[in-house]
Design an enzyme around this catalytic site. Structure first.
Site, short mmCIF file in Angstrom:
data_model
loop_
_atom_site.label_atom_id
_atom_site.label_comp_id
_atom_site.label_asym_id
_atom_site.label_seq_id
_atom_site.Cartn_x
_atom_site.Cartn_y
_atom_site.Cartn_z
CG ASN A 96 -1.81 -1.19 1.32
OD1 ASN A 96 -2.30 -1.67 0.30
ND2 ASN A 96 -2.05 -1.70 2.51
CG HIS A 109 4.50 -2.13 5.23
ND1 HIS A 109 4.50 -0.77 5.43
CD2 HIS A 109 3.20 -2.51 5.17
CE1 HIS A 109 3.25 -0.34 5.50
NE2 HIS A 109 2.44 -1.37 5.33
CG HIS A 111 0.62 -6.04 3.68
ND1 HIS A 111 0.04 -6.02 4.92
CD2 HIS A 111 0.77 -4.74 3.32
CE1 HIS A 111 -0.18 -4.76 5.29
NE2 HIS A 111 0.25 -3.96 4.33
P1 5GP Z 1 -0.49 -0.64 5.94
O1 5GP Z 1 -1.97 -0.39 6.04
O2 5GP Z 1 0.32 0.55 6.33
O3 5GP Z 1 -0.12 -1.18 4.56
O4 5GP Z 1 -0.20 -1.82 6.91
C1 5GP Z 1 0.35 -1.70 8.17
C2 5GP Z 1 0.26 -3.04 8.84
O5 5GP Z 1 1.07 -3.01 10.00
C3 5GP Z 1 -1.15 -3.41 9.28
O6 5GP Z 1 -1.54 -4.63 8.66
C4 5GP Z 1 -1.04 -3.55 10.79
O7 5GP Z 1 -1.80 -4.61 11.32
C5 5GP Z 1 0.44 -3.76 11.01
N1 5GP Z 1 0.94 -3.24 12.27
C6 5GP Z 1 0.69 -2.02 12.81
N2 5GP Z 1 1.34 -1.86 13.98
C7 5GP Z 1 2.02 -3.02 14.19
C8 5GP Z 1 2.86 -3.47 15.25
O8 5GP Z 1 3.13 -2.78 16.24
N3 5GP Z 1 3.37 -4.72 15.14
C9 5GP Z 1 3.11 -5.53 14.06
N4 5GP Z 1 3.67 -6.74 14.05
N5 5GP Z 1 2.31 -5.13 13.05
C10 5GP Z 1 1.77 -3.90 13.11
#
Ligand code: 5GP
Ligand code: ZN
Length: 146
Positions: A96, A109, A111
């Site tokens: 994303n 990142h 996924h």
């Molecule tokens: P984004 O929406 O930015 O692509 O995804 C961020 C991801 O990071 C989300 O799926 C969320 O669950 C994960 N995430 C957020 N904070 C933490 C954390 O403190 N530890 C871990 N392991 N994952 C996190």
């Protein structure tokens, strides 16, 4: 602010930099000099994993080519491991970029989302259709100069 910590560029207010630095615990799947893979704390499916560069970068454009290469090598390693360790039926690789695309954490990142038959996830929405004229125009516009 960017500091040089343990050979990596670190942002104090970035959750993922803090995970890399061991200030926030995580379930590590794999790490090497340039990358870290760990379980997503709020998974979409069983085994949902994030792969990040150890050097803070908001998105792929800000990353060194060698860090992009290292990151996708790690993605491949994790996918290979999942293939034998999880009874998955497929997977989605998702990045994303930008808030409009759902980026919440501003540290690049990827996924890795294992998929299981009947897991109820639907990523296949088609919200736009292009005419052949537009496809041709876009191919010209986006065309990458070598
Ligand atoms: P984004 O929406 O930015 O692509 O995804 C961020 C991801 O990071 C989300 O799926 C969320 O669950 C994960 N995430 C957020 N904070 C933490 C954390 O403190 N530890 C871990 N392991 N994952 C996190
Ligand atoms: Zn960061």
């Amino acid at each position: 602010m960017t500091n040089k910590v343990l050979g990596c560029y670190y942002m104090d207010d970035c959750i993922f930099c803090r995970i890399i630095n061991g200030e926030i615990p995580s379930y590590t799947i794999y790490q090497d000099k340039k990358t870290l893979a760990f379980l997503d704390i709020n998974p979409n499916t069983r085994g949902h994993t994030l792969v990040i560069p150890k050097k803070h970068a908001k998105n792929i454009i800000d990353m060194e080519d060698t860090d992009v290469e290292a990151l996708f090598r790690t993605v491949k390693k994790v996918v290979s491991s999942m293939k034998v360790s999880l009874d998955l039926d497929g997977l989605n690789l998702v990045v994303n970029q930008g808030e409009v695309a759902g980026q919440v954490i501003h540290h690049f990142h990827c996924h890795i989302i294992p998929r299981y038959v009947d897991d109820g996830i639907n990523y296949s929405s088609k919200g736009y259709s292009s005419s052949t004229e537009e496809l041709e125009e876009l191919a010209g516009k986006i065309s990458v100069n070598i």
